[in-house]
Design a protein around this motif. Structure first.
Motif, PDB file in Angstrom:
ATOM      1  N   LEU A 274       0.761  -1.014   0.051  1.00 57.27           N
ATOM      2  CA  LEU A 274       0.026  -0.153  -0.112  1.00 57.27           C
ATOM      3  C   LEU A 274       0.899   1.393  -0.109  1.00 57.27           C
ATOM      4  O   LEU A 274       0.966   1.899   0.991  1.00 57.27           O
ATOM      5  CB  LEU A 274      -0.888   0.097   1.131  1.00 57.27           C
ATOM      6  N   ASN A 275       1.463   1.336  -1.107  1.00 56.40           N
ATOM      7  CA  ASN A 275       2.509   2.736  -1.245  1.00 56.40           C
ATOM      8  C   ASN A 275       1.751   3.895  -1.217  1.00 56.40           C
ATOM      9  O   ASN A 275       0.645   4.035  -1.768  1.00 56.40           O
ATOM     10  CB  ASN A 275       3.559   2.331  -2.344  1.00 56.40           C
ATOM     11  N   MET A 276       2.489   4.971  -0.981  1.00 56.42           N
ATOM     12  CA  MET A 276       1.864   6.509  -0.839  1.00 56.42           C
ATOM     13  C   MET A 276       2.876   7.366  -1.293  1.00 56.42           C
ATOM     14  O   MET A 276       3.986   7.554  -0.761  1.00 56.42           O
ATOM     15  CB  MET A 276       1.588   6.867   0.601  1.00 56.42           C
ATOM     16  N   ASP A 277       2.583   8.165  -2.487  1.00 57.73           N
ATOM     17  CA  ASP A 277       3.479   9.027  -3.108  1.00 57.73           C
ATOM     18  C   ASP A 277       3.479  10.321  -2.301  1.00 57.73           C
ATOM     19  O   ASP A 277       2.563  10.573  -1.418  1.00 57.73           O
ATOM     20  CB  ASP A 277       2.953   9.223  -4.520  1.00 57.73           C
ATOM     21  N   LEU A 278       4.597  10.910  -2.364  1.00 59.10           N
ATOM     22  CA  LEU A 278       4.629  12.239  -1.606  1.00 59.10           C
ATOM     23  C   LEU A 278       3.426  13.164  -1.956  1.00 59.10           C
ATOM     24  O   LEU A 278       2.980  13.809  -1.128  1.00 59.10           O
ATOM     25  CB  LEU A 278       5.804  12.898  -1.616  1.00 59.10           C
ATOM     26  N   ASN A 279       3.268  13.224  -3.215  1.00 58.81           N
ATOM     27  CA  ASN A 279       2.190  14.144  -3.447  1.00 58.81           C
ATOM     28  C   ASN A 279       0.841  13.832  -2.812  1.00 58.81           C
ATOM     29  O   ASN A 279      -0.240  14.692  -2.716  1.00 58.81           O
ATOM     30  CB  ASN A 279       2.115  14.308  -5.033  1.00 58.81           C
ATOM     31  N   GLU A 280       0.442  12.524  -2.517  1.00 59.74           N
ATOM     32  CA  GLU A 280      -0.912  12.101  -2.013  1.00 59.74           C
ATOM     33  C   GLU A 280      -0.703  12.570  -0.604  1.00 59.74           C
ATOM     34  O   GLU A 280      -1.883  12.732  -0.177  1.00 59.74           O
ATOM     35  CB  GLU A 280      -0.702  10.479  -2.006  1.00 59.74           C
ATOM     36  N   ILE A 281       0.256  12.957   0.128  1.00 57.77           N
ATOM     37  CA  ILE A 281       0.109  13.396   1.497  1.00 57.77           C
ATOM     38  C   ILE A 281      -0.512  14.749   1.373  1.00 57.77           C
ATOM     39  O   ILE A 281      -1.328  15.214   2.218  1.00 57.77           O
ATOM     40  CB  ILE A 281       1.484  13.624   2.121  1.00 57.77           C
ATOM     41  N   THR A 282       0.129  15.586   0.500  1.00 60.03           N
ATOM     42  CA  THR A 282      -0.364  16.980   0.187  1.00 60.03           C
ATOM     43  C   THR A 282      -2.026  16.726  -0.172  1.00 60.03           C
ATOM     44  O   THR A 282      -3.000  17.530   0.416  1.00 60.03           O
ATOM     45  CB  THR A 282       0.281  17.764  -0.807  1.00 60.03           C
ATOM     46  N   MET A 283      -2.201  15.814  -1.233  1.00 57.61           N
ATOM     47  CA  MET A 283      -3.540  15.828  -1.777  1.00 57.61           C
ATOM     48  C   MET A 283      -4.633  15.356  -0.584  1.00 57.61           C
ATOM     49  O   MET A 283      -5.796  15.878  -0.621  1.00 57.61           O
ATOM     50  CB  MET A 283      -3.727  15.032  -2.786  1.00 57.61           C
ATOM     51  N   ASN A 284      -4.200  14.402   0.334  1.00 56.73           N
ATOM     52  CA  ASN A 284      -5.213  14.050   1.330  1.00 56.73           C
ATOM     53  C   ASN A 284      -5.036  14.913   2.566  1.00 56.73           C
ATOM     54  O   ASN A 284      -6.082  14.826   3.167  1.00 56.73           O
ATOM     55  CB  ASN A 284      -4.846  12.455   1.405  1.00 56.73           C
ATOM     56  N   LEU A 285      -4.215  15.223   2.976  1.00 62.72           N
ATOM     57  CA  LEU A 285      -3.726  16.136   4.300  1.00 62.72           C
ATOM     58  C   LEU A 285      -3.998  17.541   4.342  1.00 62.72           C
ATOM     59  O   LEU A 285      -4.067  17.946   5.468  1.00 62.72           O
ATOM     60  CB  LEU A 285      -2.614  15.599   4.954  1.00 62.72           C
ATOM     61  N   VAL A 286      -3.988  18.275   3.289  1.00 61.37           N
ATOM     62  CA  VAL A 286      -4.166  19.477   3.156  1.00 61.37           C
ATOM     63  C   VAL A 286      -5.364  20.008   2.448  1.00 61.37           C
ATOM     64  O   VAL A 286      -5.672  20.418   1.515  1.00 61.37           O
ATOM     65  CB  VAL A 286      -2.754  20.348   2.307  1.00 61.37           C
ATOM     66  N   PRO A 287      -6.510  20.372   3.265  1.00 51.35           N
ATOM     67  CA  PRO A 287      -7.860  20.708   2.747  1.00 51.35           C
ATOM     68  C   PRO A 287      -7.723  22.056   2.094  1.00 51.35           C
ATOM     69  O   PRO A 287      -8.705  22.533   1.541  1.00 51.35           O
ATOM     70  CB  PRO A 287      -8.724  20.229   3.573  1.00 51.35           C
ATOM     71  N   PHE A 288      -7.032  23.001   3.056  1.00 51.39           N
ATOM     72  CA  PHE A 288      -6.998  24.242   2.780  1.00 51.39           C
ATOM     73  C   PHE A 288      -5.392  24.682   2.407  1.00 51.39           C
ATOM     74  O   PHE A 288      -4.641  24.267   3.041  1.00 51.39           O
ATOM     75  CB  PHE A 288      -7.543  24.982   3.884  1.00 51.39           C
ATOM     76  N   PRO A 289      -5.222  25.703   1.392  1.00 56.40           N
ATOM     77  CA  PRO A 289      -3.923  25.737   0.906  1.00 56.40           C
ATOM     78  C   PRO A 289      -2.759  25.934   2.048  1.00 56.40           C
ATOM     79  O   PRO A 289      -1.679  25.681   2.288  1.00 56.40           O
ATOM     80  CB  PRO A 289      -3.990  26.547  -0.215  1.00 56.40           C
ATOM     81  N   GLN A 290      -3.379  27.020   2.862  1.00 53.32           N
ATOM     82  CA  GLN A 290      -2.326  27.696   3.960  1.00 53.32           C
ATOM     83  C   GLN A 290      -2.199  26.690   5.032  1.00 53.32           C
ATOM     84  O   GLN A 290      -1.281  26.791   5.833  1.00 53.32           O
ATOM     85  CB  GLN A 290      -2.781  29.236   4.345  1.00 53.32           C
ATOM     86  N   LEU A 291      -3.121  25.934   5.399  1.00 52.25           N
ATOM     87  CA  LEU A 291      -2.860  25.120   6.379  1.00 52.25           C
ATOM     88  C   LEU A 291      -2.426  23.948   6.297  1.00 52.25           C
ATOM     89  O   LEU A 291      -2.934  22.835   6.145  1.00 52.25           O
ATOM     90  CB  LEU A 291      -4.517  24.878   7.110  1.00 52.25           C
ATOM     91  N   HIS A 292      -1.054  23.795   6.002  1.00 53.52           N
ATOM     92  CA  HIS A 292      -0.477  22.790   5.661  1.00 53.52           C
ATOM     93  C   HIS A 292       0.847  22.341   6.302  1.00 53.52           C
ATOM     94  O   HIS A 292       1.945  21.829   6.065  1.00 53.52           O
ATOM     95  CB  HIS A 292       0.299  23.051   3.859  1.00 53.52           C
ATOM     96  N   TYR A 293       0.596  22.859   7.616  1.00 55.56           N
ATOM     97  CA  TYR A 293       1.723  22.409   8.713  1.00 55.56           C
ATOM     98  C   TYR A 293       1.051  21.073   9.499  1.00 55.56           C
ATOM     99  O   TYR A 293       0.031  20.924   9.845  1.00 55.56           O
ATOM    100  CB  TYR A 293       1.612  23.548   9.674  1.00 55.56           C
ATOM    101  N   LEU A 294       1.890  20.005   9.331  1.00 56.39           N
ATOM    102  CA  LEU A 294       1.791  18.733   9.541  1.00 56.39           C
ATOM    103  C   LEU A 294       2.240  18.417  10.956  1.00 56.39           C
ATOM    104  O   LEU A 294       3.858  18.492  10.816  1.00 56.39           O
ATOM    105  CB  LEU A 294       1.878  17.532   8.582  1.00 56.39           C
ATOM    106  N   VAL A 295       1.888  17.847  11.877  1.00 54.97           N
ATOM    107  CA  VAL A 295       2.490  17.532  13.251  1.00 54.97           C
ATOM    108  C   VAL A 295       2.839  15.970  12.945  1.00 54.97           C
ATOM    109  O   VAL A 295       2.141  15.099  12.607  1.00 54.97           O
ATOM    110  CB  VAL A 295       1.544  17.619  14.471  1.00 54.97           C
ATOM    111  N   SER A 296       4.201  15.784  13.283  1.00 58.28           N
ATOM    112  CA  SER A 296       4.670  14.273  12.969  1.00 58.28           C
ATOM    113  C   SER A 296       5.025  13.857  14.462  1.00 58.28           C
ATOM    114  O   SER A 296       5.402  14.256  15.270  1.00 58.28           O
ATOM    115  CB  SER A 296       6.005  14.480  12.042  1.00 58.28           C
ATOM    116  N   SER A 297       4.843  12.542  14.334  1.00 61.85           N
ATOM    117  CA  SER A 297       5.531  11.568  15.344  1.00 61.85           C
ATOM    118  C   SER A 297       6.062  10.507  15.115  1.00 61.85           C
ATOM    119  O   SER A 297       5.646   9.719  13.983  1.00 61.85           O
ATOM    120  CB  SER A 297       4.299  11.324  16.412  1.00 61.85           C
TER     121      SER A 297
END
Length: 475
Positions: free
Chosen positions: A279-302
């Motif tokens: 179940l591979n995920m391209d990096l562009n899929e992260i932006t596509m799926n996790l950023v619903p609004f263009p400026q709210l693109h800050y992701l908390v990582s753990s």
């Protein structure tokens, strides 16, 4: 397979980059026993024919490795860190054409880095980036590494980011930004950070903010676990935690170990692009799926397990515990507690011997304790990469678009305002050509607007979830 280019700017960016290249080579050496240049290596490395005077790439995949060259651009306005790198074990992975350095530094001044050095080195930086991109068959993204508190990382780093947007608008821009601690010894770091924040908000596709203090706390926890007797042995010599020190020492600010954490974050982030999985995920899929609004693109990582970062002989955590840990505040790379705040979306990037059923079971188990925004209750994105980290059976990187990031931004804004009210140190910035006082007010307003957007989303927390009608898809 796609390729990625790492752009490391400033002292912190290059130190983290150094650790990344070391660890990624170890990881591929562990998997690629026959020393064959394959698609996985091709993601971050060229295979160069050293017998050619032009240093031509060897295009045949599955050929013998001749000389690996990193797909990287190294920028620093001081020579120290880059020179150390060129004199160390990684010296053959880079050549002088990939390096852009000066001798005087940016003096912890965003304006010097962004306005002065940006203008001075624009064409040279662009030339190096273009040549690096030309060696890629399918360039998917740039990964920029920098710090927010100094002058070169914050100023020139964000200048390079805007340059990437102008010249390569179709290529994704991921940024790993290291934020200063509240007690940072650079007194102007709140100015530099807020001025850089405006550029990140406007020009990045995705930002992974990481706080210095969180890294220090995580390293201290690893040291305590290693020395507490819970483990069979203490830290191994030559481990990635102690990074070549002759003996284990408790350091107040163990930068090498902290940099390894960020490097491991990048290893896990790019694992699906480098290795096969169910179940591979391209990096562009992260932006596509996790950023619903263009400026709210800050992701908390753990990251979990943390032991992966330390070569510590501690038994691997049970799989379900690993998922629980990923949502614990103790495993976040920021001072944040996402479980107490609102999720817009969440990605789980799993490596190793894990089944899709394990993923689904743990998501269902954890969902009741997590608050998702009403219109995106199923906002999960998952990936499974079959290759685990070296020495472990599995690992997990969680990326959350969560309103908890606003606490870090609010603290940063408060420190900025405290300085700016006194107009302290402003003159150091205003003497730089192109820098005006309006830059400060615009940056502060931009950050205030960002915080307000998160506040508005938080106001929807606890609202009832309505059953939205679903589209009927004809089979």
């Amino acid at each position: 397979m796609t390729q990625s280019v790492l752009v490391q700017v400033g002292q912190c960016g290059n130190q983290v980059g150094c650790r990344f290249w070391d660890l990624v080579l170890r990881e591929h050496a562990n998997v690629n026993k026959k020393g064959i240049y394959d698609e996985a290596l091709g993601n971050f490395f060229r295979n160069v024919d050293t017998r050619s005077t032009n240093g031509d790439d060897i295009n045949l995949h599955k050929g013998i490795i001749r000389s690996l060259k990193a797909r990287a651009v190294l920028v620093d306005m001081e020579e120290g860190v880059v020179n150390e790198l060129l004199q160390g074990p990684l010296r053959d992975v880079f050549d002088s054409k990939q390096l852009i350095t000066d001798v005087s530094g940016s003096g912890n001044n965003w304006a010097v880095g962004n306005k002065q050095y940006g203008s001075l080195y624009r064409d040279r930086i662009l030339e190096v980036i273009r040549k690096t991109a030309e060696h890629c068959d399918c360039l998917q993204c740039f990964i920029l590494i920098h710090s927010m508190g100094g002058g070169t990382g914050s100023g020139l780093g964000t200048f390079v980011l805007s340059l990437l947007e102008d010249e390569f608008p179709e290529v994704y821009r991921f940024v790993t930004s290291v934020y200063p601690s509240a007690d940072d010894d650079v007194i102007t770091s709140p100015y530099n950070s807020v001025l850089a924040m405006k550029e990140l908000t406007e020009h990045a596709d995705c930002v992974l903010p990481i706080e210095n203090q969180s890294l220090i706390d995580i390293v201290n926890k690893i040291n305590q676990m290693a020395n507490s007797g819970k483990s069979a042995n203490a830290i191994k010599h030559q481990s990635t935690l102690i990074s070549g020190q002759s003996k284990v020492k408790q350091q107040e600010k163990p930068f090498d170990a902290m940099n390894n954490i960020v490097a491991n974050l990048l290893l896990n982030l790019t694992s699906s692009a480098r290795f096969e999985g169910s179940l591979n995920m391209d990096l562009n899929e992260i932006t596509m799926n996790l950023v619903p609004f263009p400026q709210l693109h800050y992701l908390v990582s753990s990251l979990t397990p943390l032991y992966t970062l330390a070569d510590v002989n501690i038994p691997t955590r049970r799989l379900d515990q690993m998922f629980t840990d990923a949502f614990s505040k103790d495993h976040q790379l920021m001072y944040a507690d996402p479980k107490r705040n609102l999720y817009l979306a969440c990605a789980l990037m799993v490596r190793g011997n894990v089944q899709i059923s394990d993923l689904r079971r743990n998501i269902e188990r954890l969902k009741p304790s997590l608050q998702f925004i009403p219109w995106n209750q199923e906002g999960w994105k998952t990936s499974l990469c079959s290759v685990p980290p070296v020495g472990h059976t599995h690992s997990l990187l969680a990326l959350a678009n969560n309103t908890c990031v606003k606490s870090t931004f609010t603290d940063l804004k408060d420190r900025f305002v405290k300085l700016y009210k006194k107009k302290a140190h402003i003159h150091h910035y205003l003497h730089v050509d192109g820098m005006e006082q309006s830059c400060f007010t615009e940056a502060n307003n931009s950050l205030s607007s960002l915080i307000e957007e998160y506040n508005q989303l938080d106001a929807t927390k606890g609202l009832p979830v309505t059953n939205m009608p679903r589209l009927s898809i004809a089979s």
